[in-house]
Structures are given as C-alpha cells and as structure tokens.
Scaffold this motif. Sequence first.
Motif: not given
Length: 380
Positions: A147-168
């Motif tokens: 579904s579209l909801e699953e797609y959006d959640a997976a994309r948000a998780a990937a973007e959040s993980a990339a931001a976490q990398v930049r933070s640390v």
Amino acid sequence: MVRNRPSPGQGPCRRGYTICLVLLAGTSLSSCSRTSIKEDVPPTPRSVRFTRVAPSPDRRVRTFSGLAKAMVESQLSFRVAGSVLRVPASVGDTVRRGQLIAELDPNDFQLQVEDARAGVAQAQAQERNARATFGRVRALYESKNASLEEYDAARAAAESAAAQVRSVEKRLELARSQLSYTRLLAPSDAAIAAVNVQVNENVAPGQPVVLVTSRSALQVEVDIPEGAISEIRRGDPVSVVFSSVPGERFAAEVDEVGVAPAKFSTTYPVTVRLTRSHAAVRPGMAAEVEFLLGAEKDEGRTRVPPEAVAEDREGRFVYVIESTGGDRARVHRRRVEVGEIGAEGIAILSGLAEGDLIVTAGISRLKDGEEVLLLSSEID
C-alpha cells in the motif's frame, strides 16, 4: 620872516593818532600772517605700534614618561575544562607558531571520541537496513503488492536513518575538536611573559593560562596633560629613550591618541609605536618619549599677535607698514587667511611674508594709505 603855523588838525595829537593807526595796521597784518601760517601746518600723524613678521618659533620639546608594552599581547586559555597534564613552556621562553605551550589530560575527551565513533557505526548500520527495507517496499508498491502507507513509512524510515548518521557524525566531529582543545598552541611567534597554572591543576574554560607577548613590535604608553593633547596628532614622529639602553635613541610615531581622559585623571592616554626593535628592550621597561610641540608642521607659516588682525565685511586683514623714512610711514591694508590661535599668536596661512612690518595697535582708527608715526624709529 614869517613862520607857518600848524593848522588845528596837524598838531602833535594828530601825529600820535597816525602812529597808532600804523601800529594797529601792523599788528593786524602780523596776526593775519600768523593765522595763515598756522592754517598751512599739516595735522600730526597717528602714532602706532608695530612688529616685524617672523617665522614660527622653533618647536618645543616636551618629554613624558611611559612604559614599554608589546603591541601583540594575548592571554591564552583552554576552550574546555580539564586537569593540566603538562606545561612545557616557561617564563622567558621564545615559542614558534604552533608550538605546544600547555596540555590537559585528554583521556576523557578520547573516550568521547570513541563513543561518538561507535555511534556513527551504529547509525550507519541502521541506515543501511532502512535503505534496504525501503528498496523492497518500493518494489512491492510498484507491483501493486504494497500500500501507499507502507511505501511512505519505509521511505520516512530510510530518510530518518540517513539524518541520524549525519547527526552522530557531527557529534564525532565535535568530540574530536574538544580533544584538540586540550592542546594549547602558540598563535604566533612570541615570548612567554607569564604562566598562571601548574601541573595537575583543574582549569575552567577561558581561565588565563599563559601570557604571550610579541617582542618584534613594541609600543610605549604615556599620559599627556590636557594642555598638550590638542597638539598631538596620529602619525607624528617622536623619539624614545630607555634608561636600560644608554646611548640609544629609538624612532617612533604616534599610533593612538586618546579622546577621553583616564579614569580619575586629567591626562589622556597616548600610544607611540617603535619603528624598530632591540634585543635589550622588553615590555615593562621605563621610557622617556620626546614630543615636538608648539609649531605648525607646514613650512612657510607665520604667527602674529592676535591684536594685529582685524575683520570687517570683506574679511580679515592687517595693515602693512611701508617706511617713508625716519619715524614716519604709510600703512596699506592687506587681506590675510588665518589659522588657529595658540600661545605664540594667531597662525597666518597666507597674505604675509617674513620680514613684513605690521601694525599691532590702533588699527581700528586707520585707513588704507594713511601716514602714521612709528613709536619706535628702529625698523630694521
């Protein structure tokens, strides 16, 4: 023989009357003659005082006491708190740019770097996992199996993980910077003037640790009284003498002129900068600074008494004396341009030349071309 008798009107009385008439006529003529002579005598010229225009007086030499000070003087401190591990520099040492002066115990900061490095590795692993998950969900979504909801959640998780990398990664960069702050390095070639800490002493951020000075450029600070500060300008040449260096005279120039008096004082701070250094001259040494005061810096200027200059609608002017011989002369009006007034008189910028004779008293009653009587016959 018959003698002629005088007629009644020709006797002695008539002769006396005739004599009286002659005497009166002579007296009248004499009086008229004296009156005519008196009317022909010209009036006496006005008496005036005068002076000869001379060049400005030689500049006065005024000497003021001061103290030598390094132009570059810095209080060095640590940017982080810690315990002093070592202080390799000592008072009097000369250090080069980048040379170690003091160091804090780096153990705690090294641990922070290791912790931040581990955080970066963990964040990178989570980012890879999130990115792989997003790739699978995106493939399912494109094949209509997600579904579209699953797609959006997976994309948000990937973007959040990339931001976490930049933070640390930023946290790791900060930890490394703080580790570097445990080493206090010389900002430039300098001399150690003071060391304020000891080994094993705990210091706070910003606490003065070492005072460094530059011996290649020295200056002298003096206090100038209010009566002389107006005659000092930035860039004026001065001479400096140190009692510790006998026989040496150092050229310098005024670098800073205070615009407000020192606290609880009527003197103004002035700083002069030495144009060359000397191995024997050090900060804190007593110095004598010689200033040249009291004269114009432009050649050709003169000063005259203020009472010699008058002003009307046409501007400021003086009366120049043209000698006609003896103690008599004629005065001629001449326009002048004036400058500031000082203890030696008012500055004449243009209109007069050295050697001119000018009137200094009684100019308000004079006229151009009028003949005057000089109070002193000595005009040479």
